[in-house]
Design an enzyme around this catalytic site. Structure first.
Site, short mmCIF file in Angstrom:
data_model
loop_
_atom_site.label_atom_id
_atom_site.label_comp_id
_atom_site.label_asym_id
_atom_site.label_seq_id
_atom_site.Cartn_x
_atom_site.Cartn_y
_atom_site.Cartn_z
N PHE A 83 40.48 36.21 32.99
CA PHE A 83 40.40 34.77 33.23
C PHE A 83 41.30 34.41 34.41
O PHE A 83 42.50 34.63 34.37
CB PHE A 83 40.78 33.98 31.98
CG PHE A 83 40.35 32.55 32.06
CD1 PHE A 83 39.04 32.19 31.76
CD2 PHE A 83 41.24 31.57 32.48
CE1 PHE A 83 38.63 30.86 31.86
CE2 PHE A 83 40.83 30.24 32.59
CZ PHE A 83 39.52 29.89 32.27
N LYS B 240 31.62 37.86 37.85
CA LYS B 240 32.08 38.76 36.78
C LYS B 240 30.85 39.43 36.18
O LYS B 240 30.37 39.01 35.12
CB LYS B 240 32.78 37.95 35.69
CG LYS B 240 34.12 37.36 36.05
CD LYS B 240 34.73 36.83 34.76
CE LYS B 240 35.84 35.87 34.98
NZ LYS B 240 36.23 35.18 33.73
N ASP C 167 39.85 26.27 36.95
CA ASP C 167 40.86 25.64 36.11
C ASP C 167 41.04 26.35 34.78
O ASP C 167 40.19 27.12 34.32
CB ASP C 167 40.45 24.19 35.80
CG ASP C 167 39.27 24.13 34.83
OD1 ASP C 167 38.22 24.72 35.14
OD2 ASP C 167 39.42 23.53 33.74
N ASP D 181 31.59 28.59 42.50
CA ASP D 181 32.91 29.19 42.44
C ASP D 181 32.83 30.54 41.73
O ASP D 181 33.25 31.56 42.27
CB ASP D 181 33.92 28.26 41.72
CG ASP D 181 33.36 27.64 40.45
OD1 ASP D 181 32.18 27.87 40.11
OD2 ASP D 181 34.12 26.92 39.77
N ARG E 267 43.56 23.91 39.46
CA ARG E 267 42.49 23.88 40.46
C ARG E 267 43.05 23.82 41.87
O ARG E 267 42.45 24.29 42.82
CB ARG E 267 41.61 22.64 40.26
CG ARG E 267 40.71 22.68 39.05
CD ARG E 267 39.67 21.58 39.17
NE ARG E 267 39.05 21.24 37.91
CZ ARG E 267 37.98 21.86 37.40
NH1 ARG E 267 37.45 22.88 38.05
NH2 ARG E 267 37.46 21.48 36.26
N LYS F 276 33.33 20.61 39.09
CA LYS F 276 34.26 20.38 40.17
C LYS F 276 34.68 21.69 40.83
O LYS F 276 35.19 21.70 41.93
CB LYS F 276 35.53 19.69 39.63
CG LYS F 276 35.26 18.49 38.76
CD LYS F 276 36.52 18.05 37.98
CE LYS F 276 36.11 17.20 36.83
NZ LYS F 276 37.17 17.03 35.85
N GLY F 277 34.46 22.79 40.11
CA GLY F 277 35.04 24.07 40.53
C GLY F 277 34.66 24.54 41.91
O GLY F 277 35.44 25.23 42.57
P1 IMP Z 1 28.81 30.77 32.99
O1 IMP Z 1 27.75 29.78 32.56
O2 IMP Z 1 29.33 31.56 31.83
O3 IMP Z 1 28.40 31.65 34.14
O4 IMP Z 1 30.04 29.89 33.35
C1 IMP Z 1 30.41 29.54 34.60
C2 IMP Z 1 31.55 28.54 34.52
O5 IMP Z 1 32.58 28.97 33.60
C3 IMP Z 1 32.21 28.43 35.86
O6 IMP Z 1 31.57 27.45 36.65
C4 IMP Z 1 33.63 28.08 35.49
O7 IMP Z 1 33.74 26.69 35.30
C5 IMP Z 1 33.85 28.74 34.14
N1 IMP Z 1 34.58 30.04 34.26
C6 IMP Z 1 34.11 31.27 34.02
N2 IMP Z 1 35.04 32.22 34.22
C7 IMP Z 1 36.16 31.56 34.60
C8 IMP Z 1 37.49 32.00 34.96
O8 IMP Z 1 37.85 33.19 34.99
N3 IMP Z 1 38.36 31.01 35.27
C9 IMP Z 1 38.02 29.68 35.27
N4 IMP Z 1 36.80 29.24 34.96
C10 IMP Z 1 35.86 30.17 34.62
MG MG Z 2 31.27 26.07 38.37
#
Ligand code: IMP
Ligand code: MG
Length: 186
Positions: free
Chosen positions: A156, A135, A163, A104, A169, A47-48
């Site tokens: 974070f 990041k 979220d 996002d 959100r 949903k992000g």
């Molecule tokens: P990845 O697979 O580790 O790149 O994760 C991506 C997902 O982790 C994103 O789509 C978010 O849902 C979540 N995520 C990563 N960092 C954050 C943050 O700082 N705040 C909120 N959600 C995050």
């Molecule tokens: Mg996402």
């Protein structure tokens, strides 16, 4: 829970709504130029990415139909794991299309790595990636990020689609929480 209540948990505003809008417009202008009037298919994972996609798509000067997927990634704590499951798939055939994934945030890169691999199976003409937040410090899997709104340090963040346990959100800006526990959800 009302927005008036959730603001009490916010330590401070990291990126204002105005800054978000300005940067999304800049990135959308660049994307419009880079695709040179070709048609694209916007793909977002629920949903992000919904907040970002809504504004971003309106700022594009391209024909940009959109479609959505629902993914679940297994992982513990604040990190996603190596695998994703497609809970709801696209309804659009991506074959021969210029797919632009609108995200996002990219953290470890695990989710995007698997999403790109999944989409490539259906032979799109191209797959590119645009994210509002990145990041880079946290990367475990290399993913080609074509356009980035903001680089974020290893913190974070919540708001604007992001979220913490499904909350925050709907904040119209990006904030850090006064407390952060070991949890994170798509
Ligand atoms: P990845 O697979 O580790 O790149 O994760 C991506 C997902 O982790 C994103 O789509 C978010 O849902 C979540 N995520 C990563 N960092 C954050 C943050 O700082 N705040 C909120 N959600 C995050
Ligand atoms: Mg996402």
């Amino acid at each position: 829970m009302q927005i008036a209540d959730i603001r009490d948990d916010i330590d401070y505003e990291l990126i204002s709504h105005e800054e978000l809008m300005k940067r999304i417009r800049e990135v959308a202008d660049q994307v419009s130029k880079d695709y040179e009037n070709r048609d694209i298919l916007l793909v977002a994972a629920l949903k992000g990415a919904v907040n970002t996609l809504a504004v971003f798509s309106q700022e594009l000067s391209l024909n940009a139909p959109m479609d959505f997927m629902s993914l679940s990634s297994y992982g513990s704590g604040t990190k996603s794991s190596g695998q994703i499951t497609v809970r709801e798939d696209l309804t659009t055939d991506v074959r021969g299309r210029n797919v632009l994934i609108v995200e996002d945030i990219i953290d470890t890169g695990n989710t995007l790595y698997h999403l790109i691999e999944y989409l490539q199976k259906d032979n799109p003409k191209s797959v590119k990636l645009c994210t509002l937040f990145d990041k880079p410090e946290r990367r475990e899997k290399e993913v080609p990020v074509d356009w980035v709104g903001f680089d974020i340090p290893n913190k974070f963040i919540v708001g604007y689609g992001l979220d913490y346990a499904q909350r925050y959100r709907n904040l119209p800006y990006i904030a850090e929480l006064a407390f952060v526990e070991d949890e994170n959800e798509n």
